[in-house]
Write a protein that holds these residues in place. Structure first.
Motif, PDB file in Angstrom:
ATOM      1  N   ILE A   2       0.776  -0.983  -0.114  1.00 48.20           N
ATOM      2  CA  ILE A   2       0.115   0.082   0.026  1.00 48.20           C
ATOM      3  C   ILE A   2       0.827   1.233   0.024  1.00 48.20           C
ATOM      4  N   LYS A   3       0.830   2.055  -1.126  1.00 44.14           N
ATOM      5  CA  LYS A   3       1.499   3.255  -1.107  1.00 44.14           C
ATOM      6  C   LYS A   3       0.602   4.293  -1.935  1.00 44.14           C
ATOM      7  N   ASP A   4       0.791   5.486  -1.329  1.00 46.28           N
ATOM      8  CA  ASP A   4       0.065   6.616  -2.075  1.00 46.28           C
ATOM      9  C   ASP A   4      -1.123   6.639  -2.359  1.00 46.28           C
ATOM     10  N   GLY A   5      -2.088   5.927  -1.527  1.00 46.95           N
ATOM     11  CA  GLY A   5      -3.547   5.793  -1.495  1.00 46.95           C
ATOM     12  C   GLY A   5      -3.676   4.649  -2.663  1.00 46.95           C
ATOM     13  N   ARG A   6      -2.926   3.541  -2.869  1.00 44.32           N
ATOM     14  CA  ARG A   6      -3.068   2.608  -3.867  1.00 44.32           C
ATOM     15  C   ARG A   6      -2.811   1.278  -3.201  1.00 44.32           C
ATOM     16  N   LEU A   7      -3.314   0.264  -3.697  1.00 48.19           N
ATOM     17  CA  LEU A   7      -2.981  -1.161  -3.311  1.00 48.19           C
ATOM     18  C   LEU A   7      -2.347  -1.812  -4.476  1.00 48.19           C
ATOM     19  N   TYR A   8      -1.149  -2.075  -4.432  1.00 47.50           N
ATOM     20  CA  TYR A   8      -0.402  -2.680  -5.403  1.00 47.50           C
ATOM     21  C   TYR A   8      -0.511  -4.170  -5.276  1.00 47.50           C
ATOM     22  N   TYR A   9      -0.779  -5.015  -6.440  1.00 51.26           N
ATOM     23  CA  TYR A   9      -0.694  -6.382  -6.281  1.00 51.26           C
ATOM     24  C   TYR A   9      -0.117  -7.108  -7.538  1.00 51.26           C
ATOM     25  N   ALA A  10       0.213  -8.356  -7.536  1.00 56.69           N
ATOM     26  CA  ALA A  10       0.668  -9.148  -8.437  1.00 56.69           C
ATOM     27  C   ALA A  10      -0.448  -9.887  -8.951  1.00 56.69           C
ATOM     28  N   PRO A  11      -1.265  -9.604 -10.265  1.00 62.57           N
ATOM     29  CA  PRO A  11      -2.501 -10.423 -10.542  1.00 62.57           C
ATOM     30  C   PRO A  11      -2.146 -11.944 -10.625  1.00 62.57           C
ATOM     31  N   GLY A  12      -1.044 -12.545 -10.801  1.00 63.55           N
ATOM     32  CA  GLY A  12      -0.977 -13.874 -11.115  1.00 63.55           C
ATOM     33  C   GLY A  12       0.512 -14.197 -10.832  1.00 63.55           C
ATOM     34  N   PRO A  13       1.164 -15.117 -11.270  1.00 65.78           N
ATOM     35  CA  PRO A  13       2.319 -16.005 -10.597  1.00 65.78           C
ATOM     36  C   PRO A  13       3.591 -15.126 -10.986  1.00 65.78           C
ATOM     37  N   ASP A  14       3.695 -14.001 -11.640  1.00 66.51           N
ATOM     38  CA  ASP A  14       4.920 -13.234 -12.138  1.00 66.51           C
ATOM     39  C   ASP A  14       4.629 -11.918 -11.275  1.00 66.51           C
ATOM     40  N   PRO A  15       5.629 -11.881 -10.227  1.00 63.55           N
ATOM     41  CA  PRO A  15       5.581 -10.922  -9.226  1.00 63.55           C
ATOM     42  C   PRO A  15       5.951  -9.405  -9.750  1.00 63.55           C
ATOM     43  N   ASN A  16       6.545  -9.380 -11.105  1.00 64.03           N
ATOM     44  CA  ASN A  16       6.997  -8.274 -11.680  1.00 64.03           C
ATOM     45  C   ASN A  16       5.747  -7.627 -12.444  1.00 64.03           C
ATOM     46  N   ALA A  17       4.536  -8.412 -12.535  1.00 64.83           N
ATOM     47  CA  ALA A  17       3.456  -7.789 -13.352  1.00 64.83           C
ATOM     48  C   ALA A  17       2.624  -7.330 -12.092  1.00 64.83           C
ATOM     49  N   ARG A  18       2.517  -6.062 -12.015  1.00 66.04           N
ATOM     50  CA  ARG A  18       1.904  -5.386 -11.025  1.00 66.04           C
ATOM     51  C   ARG A  18       1.003  -4.759 -11.669  1.00 66.04           C
ATOM     52  N   LYS A  19      -0.527  -4.353 -10.810  1.00 66.05           N
ATOM     53  CA  LYS A  19      -1.433  -3.849 -11.069  1.00 66.05           C
ATOM     54  C   LYS A  19      -1.760  -2.946  -9.562  1.00 66.05           C
ATOM     55  N   PHE A  20      -2.615  -2.032  -9.799  1.00 62.35           N
ATOM     56  CA  PHE A  20      -2.904  -1.279  -8.588  1.00 62.35           C
ATOM     57  C   PHE A  20      -4.533  -0.888  -8.605  1.00 62.35           C
ATOM     58  N   ILE A  21      -4.978  -0.859  -7.273  1.00 59.41           N
ATOM     59  CA  ILE A  21      -6.355  -0.477  -6.909  1.00 59.41           C
ATOM     60  C   ILE A  21      -6.373   0.857  -6.331  1.00 59.41           C
ATOM     61  N   ALA A  22      -6.829   1.971  -6.855  1.00 60.60           N
ATOM     62  CA  ALA A  22      -7.134   3.121  -6.062  1.00 60.60           C
ATOM     63  C   ALA A  22      -7.796   2.968  -4.990  1.00 60.60           C
ATOM     64  N   LEU A  23      -7.539   3.589  -3.765  1.00 60.32           N
ATOM     65  CA  LEU A  23      -8.407   3.294  -2.459  1.00 60.32           C
ATOM     66  C   LEU A  23      -9.243   4.384  -2.225  1.00 60.32           C
ATOM     67  N   GLU A  24      -9.259   5.459  -2.710  1.00 66.30           N
ATOM     68  CA  GLU A  24      -9.967   6.625  -2.478  1.00 66.30           C
ATOM     69  C   GLU A  24     -11.425   6.101  -2.871  1.00 66.30           C
ATOM     70  N   HIS A  25     -12.525   6.468  -2.106  1.00 64.00           N
ATOM     71  CA  HIS A  25     -13.925   6.237  -2.367  1.00 64.00           C
ATOM     72  C   HIS A  25     -14.100   4.718  -2.493  1.00 64.00           C
ATOM     73  N   CYS A  26     -13.323   3.868  -1.687  1.00 62.62           N
ATOM     74  CA  CYS A  26     -13.192   2.160  -1.748  1.00 62.62           C
ATOM     75  C   CYS A  26     -13.781   1.887  -0.555  1.00 62.62           C
ATOM     76  N   THR A  27     -14.622   0.909  -0.522  1.00 62.47           N
ATOM     77  CA  THR A  27     -14.969   0.000   0.463  1.00 62.47           C
ATOM     78  C   THR A  27     -14.376  -1.589   0.456  1.00 62.47           C
ATOM     79  N   VAL A  28     -14.438  -2.060   1.676  1.00 60.90           N
ATOM     80  CA  VAL A  28     -13.560  -3.317   1.649  1.00 60.90           C
ATOM     81  C   VAL A  28     -14.287  -4.314   2.527  1.00 60.90           C
ATOM     82  N   ASP A  29     -14.517  -5.361   2.117  1.00 61.44           N
ATOM     83  CA  ASP A  29     -15.110  -6.478   2.988  1.00 61.44           C
ATOM     84  C   ASP A  29     -14.423  -7.773   2.749  1.00 61.44           C
ATOM     85  N   LYS A  30     -14.604  -8.829   3.794  1.00 62.97           N
ATOM     86  CA  LYS A  30     -14.244 -10.268   3.394  1.00 62.97           C
ATOM     87  C   LYS A  30     -15.405 -10.893   2.919  1.00 62.97           C
TER      88      LYS A  30
END
Length: 111
Positions: A2-30
Motif C-alpha cells: 500500500i503506497k500513495d493511496g493505492r494497493l499494488y498487487y501481482a495478478p498472477g504468478p509473475d511478481p513483476n506484473a503489477r497492478k493497482f487499485i486506487a483506495l479513494e472512495h473504496c470499501t473493503v469486505d471479507k
C-alpha cells in the motif's frame, strides 16, 4: 503493498506484473471462504471502487485478515461523503435536515 493511496498487487504468478487499485472512495469486505478448483481453499477480500468490484484471493486466512484490517484503516469510504454524493435538501425538521444522497458505487439514490 500500500503506497500513495493505492494497493499494488501481482495478478498472477509473475511478481513483476503489477497492478493497482486506487483506495479513494473504496470499501473493503471479507468474502466467503471459497474452495476453488485446482487451487484449494482460498480466502477472498472484496474491494468496491467507484468503477468496479475487485476480488482478491489469498491462500492463508491470517494473511487475508491482516490485509483486511490494514485496508480498513486506509480506505476512505467509511466517511458518508466518500460513500455518497450528497446533494439537495429534501426537507428539514426540528432535529435534522434530510438530503439526497447517491451511492457512488451503485448509483442508487437515498434520503
Amino acid at each position: 503493498t500500500i503506497k500513495d493511496g493505492r494497493l499494488y498487487y501481482a495478478p498472477g504468478p509473475d511478481p513483476n506484473a503489477r497492478k493497482f487499485i486506487a483506495l479513494e472512495h473504496c470499501t473493503v469486505d471479507k468474502g466467503p471462504d471459497t474452495l476453488l478448483s485446482g487451487v484449494g481453499q482460498t480466502y477472498p477480500m472484496i474491494l468496491i471502487t467507484e468503477k468496479r468490484t475487485h476480488t482478491l484471493y489469498n491462500s492463508d486466512r491470517d494473511i487475508r485478515d491482516r490485509w483486511y484490517s490494514r485496508l480498513r484503516t486506509v480506505t476512505t469510504a467509511h466517511r458518508i461523503t466518500n460513500a455518497f454524493k450528497i446533494s439537495k435538501v429534501l426537507g428539514s425538521g426540528a432535529f435534522a435536515e434530510v438530503k439526497l444522497g447517491v451511492d457512488r458505487c451503485s448509483g442508487q439514490s437515498y434520503a
